[in-house]
Each structure stands twice: as C-alpha cells, then as structure tokens.
Scaffold this motif. Structure first.
Motif, PDB file in Angstrom:
ATOM      1  N   SER A  25       0.828  -1.206   0.000  1.00  0.00           N
ATOM      2  CA  SER A  25       0.000   0.000   0.000  1.00  0.00           C
ATOM      3  C   SER A  25       0.861   1.254   0.000  1.00  0.00           C
ATOM      4  O   SER A  25       0.586   2.217  -0.730  1.00  0.00           O
ATOM      5  CB  SER A  25      -0.926   0.003   1.223  1.00  0.00           C
ATOM      6  OG  SER A  25      -1.865  -1.046   1.155  1.00  0.00           O
ATOM      7  N   GLU A  26       1.904   1.255   0.816  1.00  0.00           N
ATOM      8  CA  GLU A  26       2.805   2.417   0.866  1.00  0.00           C
ATOM      9  C   GLU A  26       3.483   2.629  -0.489  1.00  0.00           C
ATOM     10  O   GLU A  26       3.678   3.767  -0.929  1.00  0.00           O
ATOM     11  CB  GLU A  26       3.850   2.208   1.958  1.00  0.00           C
ATOM     12  CG  GLU A  26       3.288   2.111   3.360  1.00  0.00           C
ATOM     13  CD  GLU A  26       3.116   3.459   4.020  1.00  0.00           C
ATOM     14  OE1 GLU A  26       3.530   4.471   3.430  1.00  0.00           O
ATOM     15  OE2 GLU A  26       2.558   3.488   5.134  1.00  0.00           O
ATOM     16  N   GLN A  30       3.119   5.868  -2.929  1.00  0.00           N
ATOM     17  CA  GLN A  30       4.284   6.612  -3.413  1.00  0.00           C
ATOM     18  C   GLN A  30       4.198   6.854  -4.915  1.00  0.00           C
ATOM     19  O   GLN A  30       4.475   7.964  -5.396  1.00  0.00           O
ATOM     20  CB  GLN A  30       5.551   5.828  -3.067  1.00  0.00           C
ATOM     21  CG  GLN A  30       6.836   6.558  -3.371  1.00  0.00           C
ATOM     22  CD  GLN A  30       8.049   5.742  -2.988  1.00  0.00           C
ATOM     23  OE1 GLN A  30       9.078   5.800  -3.651  1.00  0.00           O
ATOM     24  NE2 GLN A  30       7.950   4.961  -1.933  1.00  0.00           N
ATOM     25  N   LEU A  31       3.788   5.840  -5.667  1.00  0.00           N
ATOM     26  CA  LEU A  31       3.664   5.991  -7.115  1.00  0.00           C
ATOM     27  C   LEU A  31       2.553   6.973  -7.480  1.00  0.00           C
ATOM     28  O   LEU A  31       2.698   7.776  -8.411  1.00  0.00           O
ATOM     29  CB  LEU A  31       3.405   4.629  -7.756  1.00  0.00           C
ATOM     30  CG  LEU A  31       4.565   3.628  -7.667  1.00  0.00           C
ATOM     31  CD1 LEU A  31       4.133   2.268  -8.198  1.00  0.00           C
ATOM     32  CD2 LEU A  31       5.786   4.128  -8.426  1.00  0.00           C
ATOM     33  N   LEU A  32       1.446   6.923  -6.757  1.00  0.00           N
ATOM     34  CA  LEU A  32       0.354   7.865  -7.007  1.00  0.00           C
ATOM     35  C   LEU A  32       0.806   9.299  -6.733  1.00  0.00           C
ATOM     36  O   LEU A  32       0.493  10.222  -7.500  1.00  0.00           O
ATOM     37  CB  LEU A  32      -0.848   7.509  -6.135  1.00  0.00           C
ATOM     38  CG  LEU A  32      -1.591   6.212  -6.517  1.00  0.00           C
ATOM     39  CD1 LEU A  32      -2.515   5.787  -5.390  1.00  0.00           C
ATOM     40  CD2 LEU A  32      -2.373   6.393  -7.813  1.00  0.00           C
ATOM     41  N   GLU A  33       1.550   9.491  -5.661  1.00  0.00           N
ATOM     42  CA  GLU A  33       2.022  10.840  -5.336  1.00  0.00           C
ATOM     43  C   GLU A  33       3.063  11.312  -6.345  1.00  0.00           C
ATOM     44  O   GLU A  33       3.095  12.495  -6.709  1.00  0.00           O
ATOM     45  CB  GLU A  33       2.577  10.863  -3.911  1.00  0.00           C
ATOM     46  CG  GLU A  33       1.555  10.424  -2.886  1.00  0.00           C
ATOM     47  CD  GLU A  33       1.446  11.330  -1.682  1.00  0.00           C
ATOM     48  OE1 GLU A  33       2.246  12.272  -1.576  1.00  0.00           O
ATOM     49  OE2 GLU A  33       0.530  11.094  -0.872  1.00  0.00           O
ATOM     50  N   ASN A  34       3.896  10.398  -6.822  1.00  0.00           N
ATOM     51  CA  ASN A  34       4.857  10.765  -7.861  1.00  0.00           C
ATOM     52  C   ASN A  34       4.156  11.211  -9.142  1.00  0.00           C
ATOM     53  O   ASN A  34       4.716  11.983  -9.933  1.00  0.00           O
ATOM     54  CB  ASN A  34       5.783   9.586  -8.170  1.00  0.00           C
ATOM     55  CG  ASN A  34       6.767   9.304  -7.047  1.00  0.00           C
ATOM     56  OD1 ASN A  34       6.950  10.121  -6.146  1.00  0.00           O
ATOM     57  ND2 ASN A  34       7.394   8.143  -7.084  1.00  0.00           N
ATOM     58  N   ASP A 143       9.998  -5.543 -10.914  1.00  0.00           N
ATOM     59  CA  ASP A 143       9.725  -4.264 -11.567  1.00  0.00           C
ATOM     60  C   ASP A 143       8.964  -3.394 -10.582  1.00  0.00           C
ATOM     61  O   ASP A 143       7.747  -3.443 -10.514  1.00  0.00           O
ATOM     62  CB  ASP A 143       8.900  -4.493 -12.842  1.00  0.00           C
ATOM     63  CG  ASP A 143       8.438  -3.193 -13.474  1.00  0.00           C
ATOM     64  OD1 ASP A 143       9.053  -2.146 -13.192  1.00  0.00           O
ATOM     65  OD2 ASP A 143       7.469  -3.223 -14.253  1.00  0.00           O
ATOM     66  N   GLU A 144       9.692  -2.589  -9.803  1.00  0.00           N
ATOM     67  CA  GLU A 144       9.059  -1.814  -8.743  1.00  0.00           C
ATOM     68  C   GLU A 144       8.939  -0.331  -9.077  1.00  0.00           C
ATOM     69  O   GLU A 144       8.490   0.459  -8.258  1.00  0.00           O
ATOM     70  CB  GLU A 144       9.832  -2.022  -7.434  1.00  0.00           C
ATOM     71  CG  GLU A 144       9.773  -3.472  -6.984  1.00  0.00           C
ATOM     72  CD  GLU A 144      10.721  -3.815  -5.850  1.00  0.00           C
ATOM     73  OE1 GLU A 144      10.524  -4.855  -5.206  1.00  0.00           O
ATOM     74  OE2 GLU A 144      11.680  -3.047  -5.614  1.00  0.00           O
ATOM     75  N   ARG A 145       9.349   0.047 -10.277  1.00  0.00           N
ATOM     76  CA  ARG A 145       9.200   1.416 -10.781  1.00  0.00           C
ATOM     77  C   ARG A 145       9.776   2.469  -9.835  1.00  0.00           C
ATOM     78  O   ARG A 145       9.253   3.574  -9.721  1.00  0.00           O
ATOM     79  CB  ARG A 145       7.735   1.714 -11.092  1.00  0.00           C
ATOM     80  CG  ARG A 145       7.165   0.820 -12.181  1.00  0.00           C
ATOM     81  CD  ARG A 145       5.935   1.409 -12.822  1.00  0.00           C
ATOM     82  NE  ARG A 145       5.495   0.598 -13.948  1.00  0.00           N
ATOM     83  CZ  ARG A 145       4.526   0.944 -14.772  1.00  0.00           C
ATOM     84  NH1 ARG A 145       3.889   2.092 -14.613  1.00  0.00           N
ATOM     85  NH2 ARG A 145       4.177   0.158 -15.776  1.00  0.00           N
ATOM     86  N   GLY A 146      10.825   2.097  -9.130  1.00  0.00           N
ATOM     87  CA  GLY A 146      11.499   3.050  -8.260  1.00  0.00           C
ATOM     88  C   GLY A 146      10.854   3.258  -6.911  1.00  0.00           C
ATOM     89  O   GLY A 146      11.348   4.051  -6.103  1.00  0.00           O
TER      90      GLY A 146
END
Length: 244
Positions: A25-26, A30-34, A143-146
């Motif tokens: 979830s975290e 993080q990806l949504l905020e990015n 593949d964690e997209r950073g």
C-alpha cells in the motif's frame, strides 16, 4: 457520500491484512504521489478510492468485501473504486459480482501499475470494471518502478526483502496469489535501510512470505546471512535492532 471541496487528483487508500500488504500500500501511494496525486484521509474528499484487500482466510475475505461494498454504496459518479491486493488476485473477475460498483481490479503481481489503471479508468468509454490481472506478468519484485518497499511505524519500520513463495503447499494459497519467490537485491535493501535510519527509525523488521528462503531463487542459498552482515556493516551504529 456527500462531497466537500476539490476531490480530483486525490486518492483514499485503505490497507487491510498483513504487514506485507501494508508495504504494498505504501508503495502504491508513493507511485500515485509521484504522478501528482495527493492522499485524503476521508473518502468523501477523494476521486480515487482504493482498498488493498486481504483474501488469505475467510474472515479476511469477508472484511475486504464488506469494506469495498461500503465504499461502493456511497460512491458518487465522479469517484472511482479500485480493488487491489490478494483478494483481487485470488478471485479475479468474480469479485465484481460480489461488489457492484467496482471500477477497477488490480492484483498483487502488478500493483506497480496502479497509476496506469487510474488513467485508463478515467478515460474508459463503458461502465464495466477494468481488470489488470495479466497472466503473463512478471511476478512481484522484478519491476518496482522506483518505489521503496518500506513502511514506517513510528520508531520501527517494515522492509520487504522478497515476495512470493517457491513452495506449493496444498494447504496454502500464497504461491497462487503472489507467484513464485523473487528476492530483492541486497544493495536495494541496504539503501532502504539507510534511508529508514536517516528518518529516525531505530528498528527494522525484514519481511517476506518466506524470509528464510531469501536468495535461493537466485541460486544463492547463503544470501540471508550475507544480507544481515551487510546491514550490520553498512548502516549507522545507532540502528539498534534488525528483526526477522
């Protein structure tokens, strides 16, 4: 669900289940905020409503479905409801029959595509839910997209070192939900441990579906002792505890 204020580009994320789900979830947050979205602590103030579900045992499945149905019943036309996590991966398109009003379903193996799914839902031309459960997807961990794989809980933090399980036990659904084991590189884990300590964390809890199997998927059976040694050598002395 009465709305107040501006909700576009805001998300509400409910995380159910274990600490490993909390880390996922975290990472999604993080990806949504990015991508320019911001968190809301009230579903009435969010455009996108996400429940990261648990589906491992009966009571967890019931809690997840109830939570989704509660949000679906109150959802407004300009809000979107997404089911993520274990229940989505395990039950797939049958989940839409139990939760009318779902806009999207994304499983455990491609949580890192959450931003893509949100964008697809916004531009879809039909009311049916969009599914993101690709059968040929690489399993989690590759593949964690950073996104970091951590969750800070006060002075403690969870740090995920692997995902999935190689052991197809008849009594356990984890391999079907998460896929086979994939261990994260030692370097990535050490870097995240240092980041946690820089943020005041004093205790790191290493988590995985099978922590003792760490590294064996890469043919490196001694990886867990090597990881612990690297954490002890390369993190600040005031990191007081590392737990398994």
């Amino acid at each position: 669900m009465a709305k107040t204020g501006r909700i576009k580009d805001r998300y509400y994320l409910m995380s159910l289940g274990c600490s490993k789900n909390t880390v996922d979830s975290e990472s999604m947050a993080q990806l949504l905020e990015n991508a320019g979205m911001r968190a809301a602590d009230d579903p009435t103030r969010a455009e996108v409503l996400i429940v990261n579900t648990c589906g491992f045992i009966g009571p967890a499945k019931e809690e997840s479905i109830n939570s989704l149905n509660e949000l679906a019943a109150l959802k407004q036309p300009n809000q979107y409801l997404i089911a993520a996590g274990c229940l989505s991966q395990r039950y797939g398109d049958t989940l839409a029959h139990e939760v009318p009003g779902l806009d999207g379903i994304i499983g455990t193996r491609r949580w890192m595509d959450i931003v893509d799914l949100v964008q697809r839902i916004r531009t879809r031309r039909h009311p049916e839910p969009l599914y993101h459960l690709p059968s040929d997807a690489e399993t989690v961990g590759k593949d964690e997209r950073g996104a970091t794989r951590i969750s800070i809980q006060g002075a403690s933090a969870y740090l995920k070192i692997a995902d999935g399980c190689r052991r197809p036990c008849a009594f356990c659904a984890i391999p079907a939900i998460k896929g086979t084991a994939v261990s994260r590189p030692i370097e990535a884990i050490v870097n995240e441990a240092r980041l946690l300590r820089d943020n005041g964390v004093q205790e790191i809890i290493l988590i995985a579906q099978d922590s003792t199997d760490y590294g064996r998927d890469r043919g490196e059976p001694n990886s867990l002792p090597q990881l612990l040694s690297a954490l002890c050598r390369r993190t600040p002395d005031d990191l007081r505890w590392v737990r398994l």
